[in-house]
Design an enzyme around this catalytic site. Structure first.
Site, short mmCIF file in Angstrom:
data_model
loop_
_atom_site.label_atom_id
_atom_site.label_comp_id
_atom_site.label_asym_id
_atom_site.label_seq_id
_atom_site.Cartn_x
_atom_site.Cartn_y
_atom_site.Cartn_z
N CYS A 76 -8.11 -7.41 76.56
CA CYS A 76 -9.52 -7.11 76.24
C CYS A 76 -10.15 -6.24 77.32
O CYS A 76 -9.82 -6.36 78.50
CB CYS A 76 -10.31 -8.41 76.11
SG CYS A 76 -10.10 -9.23 74.53
N MET A 111 -14.03 -10.48 70.20
CA MET A 111 -13.35 -11.47 71.05
C MET A 111 -14.34 -12.23 71.91
O MET A 111 -14.14 -13.42 72.20
CB MET A 111 -12.29 -10.79 71.92
CG MET A 111 -11.12 -10.20 71.13
SD MET A 111 -10.39 -11.38 69.96
CE MET A 111 -9.94 -12.72 71.04
N GLU A 112 -15.42 -11.57 72.31
CA GLU A 112 -16.43 -12.26 73.11
C GLU A 112 -17.11 -13.35 72.29
O GLU A 112 -17.36 -14.46 72.78
CB GLU A 112 -17.45 -11.25 73.64
CG GLU A 112 -16.97 -10.41 74.82
CD GLU A 112 -15.92 -9.38 74.46
OE1 GLU A 112 -15.26 -8.86 75.37
OE2 GLU A 112 -15.74 -9.08 73.26
N ASP A 126 -14.84 -32.08 75.58
CA ASP A 126 -14.82 -32.75 76.88
C ASP A 126 -15.98 -33.72 77.02
O ASP A 126 -15.84 -34.81 77.58
CB ASP A 126 -14.88 -31.69 77.99
CG ASP A 126 -14.88 -32.31 79.38
OD1 ASP A 126 -14.00 -33.15 79.66
OD2 ASP A 126 -15.75 -31.96 80.19
#
Length: 347
Positions: A76, A111-112, A126
């Site tokens: 990227c 992609m970001e 998490d």
């Protein structure tokens, strides 16, 4: 495109040379979901997890992940991001994630946006794993992108992800009915989008207090809620297009209804409406004016965009409360009528 852009003629990985491409404004929107338990969804919405402030932490993580995409995905390009937004919604057992990324440059920001969704989703995992270690991050996918040579692209509806069984699932014996798709009824799930018009909230100089109130209220009424989606006043037309993209049952906006030169929500809304519901907007104004005379200055409108009900509310907490009080007794009947059912008050 019939060949892979990141592989050269000899089959080796390469970084695409974009130096000859022109700089254009490029926007990408991606989505995903964390499938968990109804208990976890309730805890997150109440901000009552052992690790508190779940959504704020996941949002910051998603934004940070988008900014570091070129470090995480080896081919990227480094991009100067002008905006990254991460928003959450809820169903009974799902936390939905949506991220948008924007830049002006020679290559896209798909992609970001995807990385923002993935990192936000992993952060959610998490945060909730102490209560539900079996939570699953699903369906990370690109929804839309625009800008550059190929212009606007939108994900076809048939490419939306479906639940994929894991090896631990024990599949039932197939029956003849398995090959017949279940019809989807408007009564099965009511969907809503909360849209906030606020330049200050969009750039991070003020905290929006109206959108979360609306999202929580709609959730209690049984809606599957997307948002709050926050857009600057000047981009509220883009926000409305975003809010209406999946044809929700209801879109409620807050903000941008006053007489300021930057208040453009009513005009943007009228541009997408097929029919107005003037009585709804007037009832909201009248309720506000009874307590606060300046509420008469609100120019909010209401109406139908296809089968989606769209209602503008003022950007103040009091204006939002007035709107909720007016809408709550109307929504069931209104949505039933829009869907083609419900009576018309005949006796």
């Amino acid at each position: 495109m019939s060949e892979l852009s990141h592989v050269d003629r000899e089959g080796r990985a390469r970084m695409v040379d974009v130096s000859a491409k022109s700089d254009t404004t490029r926007i990408a929107v991606a989505a995903g979901e964390l499938r968990t338990t109804a208990e976890v969804v309730a805890l997150v919405r109440a901000d009552d997890m052992p690790k508190a402030d779940v959504l704020s932490t996941a949002r910051i993580a998603g934004i940070a992940g988008a900014k570091k995409t070129s470090e995480l995905i080896p081919l990227c390009h480094q991009l100067a991001l002008s905006s990254v937004k991460v928003e959450f919604g809820f169903t009974e057992d799902t936390i939905t994630i949506e991220a948008s990324a924007k830049t002006k440059g020679p290559t896209g920001v798909e992609m970001e946006a995807l990385t923002a969704v993935a990192v936000a989703g992993l952060t959610l995992h998490d945060m909730v794993k102490a209560v539900d270690p079996a939570a699953t991050l699903n369906g990370v996918r690109l929804l839309t992108k625009k800008g550059g040579k190929h212009g606007h692209w939108e994900r076809p509806a048939e490419q939306e992800p479906v639940d994929i069984p894991t090896l631990a699932d024990e599949p039932p014996e197939p029956t003849a009915e398995d090959n017949v798709p279940e019809p989807i009824s408007d009564a099965d799930e009511r969907t809503a989008v909360v849209l906030v018009a606020s330049t200050g909230a969009a750039v991070g100089t003020r905290v929006d207090t109206t959108g979360p109130v609306l999202a929580d209220w709609l959730g209690r009424l049984g809606f599957s809620v997307r948002g709050p989606l926050i857009y600057a006043d000047a981009e509220i037309d883009i926000g409305l297009a975003d809010a209406l993209r999946f044809e929700p049952s209801l879109v409620i906006s807050t903000g941008g209804t006053g007489a300021s030169p930057t208040d453009a929500t009513p005009e943007a809304t009228l541009a997408v409406l097929d029919r107005e519901l003037p009585g709804v907007a007037e009832a909201i104004r009248q309720r506000g004016t009874a307590k606060f005379p300046l509420a008469a200055l609100s120019r909010g409108v209401a109406g139908l965009a296809g089968r989606s009900v769209v209602v503008n509310l003022p950007g103040s907490p009091g204006g939002v409360k007035d709107g909720m009080a007016v809408l709550e007794p109307l929504l069931d009947h209104l949505l039933a009528q829009v869907a083609g059912g419900g009576n018309h008050g005949n006796k």
